[in-house]
Design an enzyme around this catalytic site. Structure first.
Site, PDB file in Angstrom:
ATOM      1  N   SER A   1     -19.778  37.990 -48.631  1.00  0.00           N
ATOM      2  CA  SER A   1     -18.814  38.874 -49.271  1.00  0.00           C
ATOM      3  C   SER A   1     -19.532  40.120 -49.776  1.00  0.00           C
ATOM      4  CB  SER A   1     -18.143  38.160 -50.445  1.00  0.00           C
ATOM      5  OG  SER A   1     -19.038  38.122 -51.534  1.00  0.00           O
ATOM      6  N   LYS A   2     -18.730  41.063 -50.256  1.00  0.00           N
ATOM      7  CA  LYS A   2     -19.279  42.332 -50.741  1.00  0.00           C
ATOM      8  C   LYS A   2     -20.354  42.109 -51.811  1.00  0.00           C
ATOM      9  CE  LYS A   2     -16.223  46.146 -49.818  1.00  0.00           C
ATOM     10  NZ  LYS A   2     -15.633  45.760 -48.603  1.00  0.00           N
ATOM     11  N   ARG A   3     -20.184  41.022 -52.565  1.00  0.00           N
ATOM     12  CA  ARG A   3     -21.163  40.726 -53.608  1.00  0.00           C
ATOM     13  C   ARG A   3     -22.566  40.534 -53.033  1.00  0.00           C
ATOM     14  NH1 ARG A   3     -19.586  35.882 -55.070  1.00  0.00           N
ATOM     15  NH2 ARG A   3     -17.495  36.163 -54.248  1.00  0.00           N
ATOM     16  N   ASP A   4     -22.623  40.121 -51.767  1.00  0.00           N
ATOM     17  CA  ASP A   4     -23.929  39.852 -51.148  1.00  0.00           C
ATOM     18  C   ASP A   4     -24.565  41.116 -50.566  1.00  0.00           C
ATOM     19  OD1 ASP A   4     -23.677  37.057 -51.588  1.00  0.00           O
ATOM     20  OD2 ASP A   4     -22.288  36.954 -49.900  1.00  0.00           O
ATOM     21  N   GLY A   5     -23.899  42.253 -50.719  1.00  0.00           N
ATOM     22  CA  GLY A   5     -24.456  43.502 -50.173  1.00  0.00           C
ATOM     23  C   GLY A   5     -23.489  44.122 -49.183  1.00  0.00           C
TER      24      GLY A   5
END
Ligand code: GLU
Length: 473
Positions: free
Chosen positions: A246-250
């Site tokens: 997800s976006k949280r991972d980059g």
């Protein structure tokens, strides 16, 4: 997977233009494209723009641009679902006439209440089929949706998946799903089947998030008497935590990787290997990918995204480029103007500087920044680093060296001989002096050969930078 019934392979990538191209979607597109090329088949792009609220032209252009950047283009004209609404309605009408679909007049609010009730009982919600028995009453003026009459004789719906093997979905999870909404627009499952049929798609290769849609789609094929394509569902790309990436991972979109200085061939090579393997080969030319690609080579479980490995693959491809090619990519993909940012340099100097650093970076933005940094005198010096080296004599050494460099031809061999002799005379190690010079000229204690850097910068600039650091000491 063999070509279905010996029919020529036809596959498609069917993005919804509701966001930029996700790297997981690029992998899906690539797998389809490779599968088509491997079987000398046809690859199509279909824009699934039936969600008029969330679909935009801007995203559509962005998706197509990202695909084209990696070399993926449709072999036939693009298909747009939004322009085919009338056709879907005709097909729905056909099913209604055959008693395989029906109009449902249930109000959204009532259905919502029933859904909440079932959720409270912790049961799986299923439409209660209340309108199944009504028949096609065209005089009813109320708004309606068109539902498909799902008939499954066993407890589970079982189908063969080319990647996952036998897939079994409990029949109770497949209710009378909607084909047309009350505003006349079509749902994903229905349009998908009609279009795959009309474009003679033989293999549907897509993300595993669609696994639960497949029984509904196969049932529709059966209802129409069409032959269903073969299906292959690709496992998810996982983030470092093991959850869906997800976006949280980059960065998750292809444009972000492009802007960060990744090469399309590196991104594709990395993504192809993510969840697919051919022995333990890591680097593939496009020809090799086409030759070796098969759905059997795709893993059944999710693959973890590893940015360090992507960087490694990217650095491999950066090394393989010529400096001139890199300059062109700087302006085309990164929209940076190297000539402007290094205006006093010749094109030769720019190319030399690129060649000195291209083996030492993992992205093109890093390389660009490094070239511009080399062009400019160091903005600051990390004195702590220097002090560990040869602090006390630094100023004297630099002053003496400055004199040595006067009237010297700035050629690599001559420079290195001069410094060697200097070290011998004053009893210093060559590595110490090289580091001191690197520090003075670039502000850093690591980098390419200092003599290459000196040739690149030229005598005048070297003297100027040496005076600069002496003055700051
Ligand atoms: N529009 C769907 C998506 O974005 C297509 C799925 C399919 O390939 O059937 O995922």
């Amino acid at each position: 997977m063999k070509p279905q019934n010996n029919k020529p392979v036809r596959v498609r990538f069917a993005p919804s233009p509701t966001g930029h191209l996700h790297i997981g979607s690029l992998r899906t597109a690539l797998f389809n494209w490779l599968f088509a090329r491997h079987h000398h088949g046809i690859f199509l792009i279909r824009i699934e723009d039936t969600d008029v609220v969330r679909s935009t032209k801007e995203y559509e252009h962005s998706l197509l641009e990202s695909l084209a950047w990696t070399g993926i283009v449709s072999d036939e004209p693009l298909m747009y679902q939004a322009s085919r609404m009338e056709l879907y309605r005709q097909y729905a009408q056909q099913l209604i006439a055959q008693g395989k679909a029906y109009k449902c007049y249930c109000k959204q609010t009532e259905l919502q209440e029933k859904r909440e009730e079932t959720q409270q009982r912790q049961d799986t919600y299923q439409y209660d089929k209340a309108c199944r028995a009504l028949g096609d009453d065209s005089s009813n003026p109320n708004p309606y949706v068109v539902r498909f009459k799902v008939v499954i004789d066993s407890e589970n719906f079982i189908f063969h998946d080319e990647i996952k093997g036998e897939v079994s979905i409990p029949a109770q999870q497949i209710d009378d799903f909607v084909l047309l909404r009350s505003d006349g627009t079509v749902t994903y499952n229905f349009a998908n089947v009609i279009d795959d049929h009309e474009t003679a798609i033989t293999h549907v290769i897509r993300g595993e998030e669609h696994l639960f849609n497949t029984p509904k789609q196969i049932l529709l094929y059966q209802a129409f008497g069409f032959q269903a394509p073969s299906y292959g569902h690709i496992p998810l790309i996982l983030g470092p935590s093991g959850q869906k990436l997800s976006k949280r991972d980059g960065a998750t979109s292809v444009v972000e990787y492009k802007n960060e200085g990744y090469l399309p061939q590196a991104l594709c090579n990395y993504l192809v290997r993510l969840g697919w393997s051919y022995g333990d080969q890591e680097i593939f030319t496009q020809q090799e990918m086409i030759q070796h690609f098969s759905l059997q080579g795709i893993n059944r479980s999710g693959a973890k995204f590893d940015i360090e490995k992507l960087k490694w693959v990217n650095s491999f491809y950066i090394k393989a480029l010529t400096p001139q090619e890199i300059i062109e990519i700087f302006s085309k993909d990164l929209k940076r103007n190297l000539a402007q940012d290094t205006s006093a340099w010749t094109q030769d100097q720019r190319q030399t500087c690129i060649s000195l650093y291209q083996d030492r970076v993992s992205t093109l933005t890093e390389l660009y920044d490094q070239v511009v940094k080399s062009y400019n005198p160091p903005a600051s010096y990390d004195w702590e680093n220097l002090r560990q080296l040869i602090e006390k004599d630094a100023v004297i050494i630099l002053q003496l060296l400055q004199q040595e460099f006067v009237n010297l031809e700035f050629e690599k061999h001559q420079l290195s001989e001069k410094v060697k002799a200097f070290c011998k005379l004053h009893n210093y190690k060559m590595s110490e002096i090289a580091q001191l010079l690197r520090f003075a000229l670039t502000g850093s204690i690591s980098g390419p050969s200092i003599f290459d850097m000196m040739v690149l910068l030229g005598c005048k600039e070297v003297q100027k930078r040496m005076s600069g650091v002496i003055a700051e000491f």
